[in-house]
Write a protein that holds these residues in place. Structure first.
Motif, mmCIF file in Angstrom:
data_model
loop_
_atom_site.group_PDB
_atom_site.id
_atom_site.type_symbol
_atom_site.label_atom_id
_atom_site.label_comp_id
_atom_site.label_asym_id
_atom_site.label_seq_id
_atom_site.Cartn_x
_atom_site.Cartn_y
_atom_site.Cartn_z
ATOM 1 N N LYS A 210 0.834 -1.219 0.000
ATOM 2 C CA LYS A 210 0.000 0.000 0.000
ATOM 3 C C LYS A 210 0.865 1.265 0.000
ATOM 4 C CE LYS A 210 -2.160 -1.155 3.849
ATOM 5 N NZ LYS A 210 -1.552 -2.478 4.166
ATOM 6 N N GLY A 211 1.854 1.287 0.911
ATOM 7 C CA GLY A 211 2.714 2.481 1.012
ATOM 8 C C GLY A 211 3.556 2.668 -0.245
ATOM 9 N N THR A 212 4.118 1.570 -0.738
ATOM 10 C CA THR A 212 4.971 1.608 -1.936
ATOM 11 C C THR A 212 4.193 2.170 -3.130
ATOM 12 O OG1 THR A 212 6.086 -0.369 -1.128
ATOM 13 C CG2 THR A 212 6.357 0.127 -3.476
ATOM 14 N N THR B 161 -2.324 6.364 7.641
ATOM 15 C CA THR B 161 -2.619 6.415 9.077
ATOM 16 C C THR B 161 -1.477 5.774 9.881
ATOM 17 O OG1 THR B 161 -4.067 4.518 8.677
ATOM 18 C CG2 THR B 161 -5.124 6.638 9.038
ATOM 19 N N ARG C 81 3.024 6.548 13.647
ATOM 20 C CA ARG C 81 4.452 6.378 13.953
ATOM 21 C C ARG C 81 5.117 7.728 14.245
ATOM 22 N NH1 ARG C 81 3.577 1.971 10.619
ATOM 23 N NH2 ARG C 81 3.758 3.195 8.718
ATOM 24 N N GLN D 189 -2.603 -4.793 17.183
ATOM 25 C CA GLN D 189 -4.054 -4.533 17.250
ATOM 26 C C GLN D 189 -4.389 -3.183 16.620
ATOM 27 O OE1 GLN D 189 -6.171 -6.858 18.426
ATOM 28 N NE2 GLN D 189 -4.353 -8.120 18.724
ATOM 29 N N GLY E 246 -4.225 2.691 4.519
ATOM 30 C CA GLY E 246 -4.339 2.161 5.894
ATOM 31 C C GLY E 246 -5.647 2.556 6.562
ATOM 32 N N ARG F 189 -10.111 0.517 7.992
ATOM 33 C CA ARG F 189 -9.710 -0.837 8.371
ATOM 34 C C ARG F 189 -10.846 -1.595 9.035
ATOM 35 N NH1 ARG F 189 -3.917 0.318 8.579
ATOM 36 N NH2 ARG F 189 -2.836 -1.642 8.856
ATOM 37 N N GLN G 70 -15.141 2.442 10.168
ATOM 38 C CA GLN G 70 -14.277 3.468 9.542
ATOM 39 C C GLN G 70 -14.718 3.757 8.100
ATOM 40 O OE1 GLN G 70 -10.058 2.632 9.946
ATOM 41 N NE2 GLN G 70 -10.217 2.260 12.141
ATOM 42 N N ARG H 35 11.728 -6.412 5.800
ATOM 43 C CA ARG H 35 11.681 -4.982 6.126
ATOM 44 C C ARG H 35 12.062 -4.756 7.591
ATOM 45 N NH1 ARG H 35 6.215 -1.706 5.592
ATOM 46 N NH2 ARG H 35 5.747 -2.977 7.418
ATOM 47 N N ARG I 8 -1.106 -9.242 13.242
ATOM 48 C CA ARG I 8 -1.622 -8.247 12.282
ATOM 49 C C ARG I 8 -2.417 -8.926 11.166
ATOM 50 N NH1 ARG I 8 3.918 -5.660 10.841
ATOM 51 N NH2 ARG I 8 2.805 -4.401 9.312
ATOM 52 N N GLY J 260 4.332 -9.419 -7.992
ATOM 53 C CA GLY J 260 5.000 -9.070 -9.253
ATOM 54 C C GLY J 260 5.907 -7.886 -9.002
HETATM 55 P P1 AP5 Z 1 4.663 -1.578 1.935
HETATM 56 O O1 AP5 Z 1 4.470 -0.766 0.720
HETATM 57 O O2 AP5 Z 1 5.224 -0.907 3.153
HETATM 58 O O3 AP5 Z 1 3.300 -2.347 2.314
HETATM 59 P P2 AP5 Z 1 2.078 -1.868 3.181
HETATM 60 O O4 AP5 Z 1 0.899 -2.586 2.637
HETATM 61 O O5 AP5 Z 1 2.039 -0.377 3.241
HETATM 62 O O6 AP5 Z 1 2.519 -2.524 4.567
HETATM 63 P P3 AP5 Z 1 2.473 -1.987 6.033
HETATM 64 O O7 AP5 Z 1 3.164 -3.024 6.882
HETATM 65 O O8 AP5 Z 1 2.997 -0.600 6.154
HETATM 66 O O9 AP5 Z 1 0.937 -2.027 6.278
HETATM 67 P P4 AP5 Z 1 0.167 -2.200 7.547
HETATM 68 O O10 AP5 Z 1 -1.210 -2.140 7.025
HETATM 69 O O11 AP5 Z 1 0.493 -3.356 8.411
HETATM 70 O O12 AP5 Z 1 0.738 -1.003 8.434
HETATM 71 P P5 AP5 Z 1 0.282 0.474 8.708
HETATM 72 O O13 AP5 Z 1 1.504 1.278 8.739
HETATM 73 O O14 AP5 Z 1 -0.849 0.893 7.850
HETATM 74 O O15 AP5 Z 1 5.547 -2.838 1.545
HETATM 75 C C1 AP5 Z 1 5.966 -3.773 2.509
HETATM 76 C C2 AP5 Z 1 7.381 -4.265 2.141
HETATM 77 O O16 AP5 Z 1 7.300 -4.998 0.930
HETATM 78 C C3 AP5 Z 1 8.374 -3.119 1.888
HETATM 79 O O17 AP5 Z 1 9.627 -3.485 2.376
HETATM 80 C C4 AP5 Z 1 8.387 -2.998 0.360
HETATM 81 O O18 AP5 Z 1 9.609 -2.511 -0.131
HETATM 82 C C5 AP5 Z 1 8.118 -4.424 -0.078
HETATM 83 N N1 AP5 Z 1 7.368 -4.497 -1.348
HETATM 84 C C6 AP5 Z 1 6.349 -3.685 -1.744
HETATM 85 N N2 AP5 Z 1 5.895 -4.058 -2.958
HETATM 86 C C7 AP5 Z 1 6.636 -5.147 -3.323
HETATM 87 C C8 AP5 Z 1 6.654 -5.984 -4.483
HETATM 88 N N3 AP5 Z 1 5.801 -5.797 -5.497
HETATM 89 N N4 AP5 Z 1 7.535 -7.003 -4.514
HETATM 90 C C9 AP5 Z 1 8.403 -7.213 -3.472
HETATM 91 N N5 AP5 Z 1 8.455 -6.441 -2.366
HETATM 92 C C10 AP5 Z 1 7.579 -5.430 -2.286
HETATM 93 O O19 AP5 Z 1 -0.321 0.322 10.192
HETATM 94 C C11 AP5 Z 1 0.497 -0.045 11.278
HETATM 95 C C12 AP5 Z 1 -0.363 -0.192 12.517
HETATM 96 O O20 AP5 Z 1 -0.989 1.078 12.828
HETATM 97 C C13 AP5 Z 1 -1.534 -1.172 12.430
HETATM 98 O O21 AP5 Z 1 -1.147 -2.488 12.708
HETATM 99 C C14 AP5 Z 1 -2.497 -0.595 13.475
HETATM 100 O O22 AP5 Z 1 -2.077 -0.950 14.762
HETATM 101 C C15 AP5 Z 1 -2.312 0.905 13.317
HETATM 102 N N6 AP5 Z 1 -3.268 1.498 12.362
HETATM 103 C C16 AP5 Z 1 -2.964 2.103 11.162
HETATM 104 N N7 AP5 Z 1 -4.071 2.515 10.541
HETATM 105 C C17 AP5 Z 1 -5.114 2.189 11.353
HETATM 106 C C18 AP5 Z 1 -6.522 2.322 11.254
HETATM 107 N N8 AP5 Z 1 -7.091 2.880 10.173
HETATM 108 N N9 AP5 Z 1 -7.282 1.853 12.257
HETATM 109 C C19 AP5 Z 1 -6.732 1.288 13.349
HETATM 110 N N10 AP5 Z 1 -5.396 1.111 13.516
HETATM 111 C C20 AP5 Z 1 -4.603 1.549 12.523
#
Ligand code: AP5
Length: 189
Positions: free
Chosen positions: A14-16, A32, A37, A58, A86, A89, A93, A128, A145, A173
């Protein structure tokens, strides 16, 4: 207005992909996870509360997240649209986002669901965690998670299908290939 919800399990990209979408379409980005963070890093009260949940894999309670989302959204000026990364969820929301956008005469344009097999998610996040030291990227917390994703977040797939906003994307991919698939879907709208 181009309002994109980028959706998927932890590590689905998602972030990428959000970074690329922001650059191409000139829209604002709300991650989010990044907001939380930053609060933790700055040692704020919100950060202290959030850390307890994040370290356990959580979700932060809906009321808190919805307030945070609205305040970041309202800080954007002259926006061409937003990518929501993000959020939402939970169904609560998603309903709050719909209401918030409707009050501003807007709606979600599309929900992009990046589907990635679980073993690949685990591999990406463990890697990561080693590279960046992100506290929730350890095997035990990643499993929590993923469990939370399946039980609380994945039901949004049907919710957005029902809204006729759902777009499936194969998240396995190359990053460039996945980005091209997202652009193709968005450009058709
Ligand atoms: P990346 O792009 O970082 O993936 P992502 O889907 O953004 O993963 P996150 O771990 O950041 O998502 P998340 O949903 O767990 O965390 P968030 O920060 O939102 O890619 C991941 C890795 O893969 C990277 O190293 C990248 O380089 C690699 N990659 C990407 N694409 C690739 C490809 N095609 N091939 C190979 N490698 C690849 O949330 C964190 C925490 O915050 C949550 O657990 C929760 O506690 C809280 N939180 C956040 N939002 C909410 C909400 N709305 N409600 C309640 N709690 C929340």
């Amino acid at each position: 207005m181009l309002n994109i919800v980028i959706f998927g399990a932890p590590g689905s990209g998602k972030g990428t992909q959000s970074e690329r979408i922001v650059e191409k379409y000139g829209i604002n980005h709300i991650s989010t996870g990044d907001v939380l963070r930053a609060e933790i890093k700055n040692g704020t009260e919100l950060g202290k509360t959030a850390k307890g949940y994040i370290d356990q894999g959580q979700l932060i309670p809906d009321e808190l997240m919805i307030d945070i989302l609205a305040s970041v959204f309202d800080s954007f000026e002259d926006s061409k649209g937003v990518i929501f990364d993000g959020f939402p969820r939970t169904i609560a929301q998603a309903e709050a986002l719909k209401k918030m956008l409707a009050e501003r005469g807007q709606d979600v344009t599309v929900m992009v669901d990046l589907e990635v097999p679980e073993d690949e998610l685990m591999t990406r996040l463990i890697k990561r965690g080693k590279d960046s030291g992100r506290a929730d990227d350890n095997e035990e917390t990643i499993k929590k998670r993923l469990h939370v994703y399946h039980s609380q977040t994945a039901p949004l797939i049907d919710w957005y299908k029902n809204e006729k906003k759902y777009q499936h994307i194969n998240g396995l991919g190359t990053m460039d290939g996945i980005f091209a698939d997202i652009c193709e879907a968005v450009d058709k709208l």
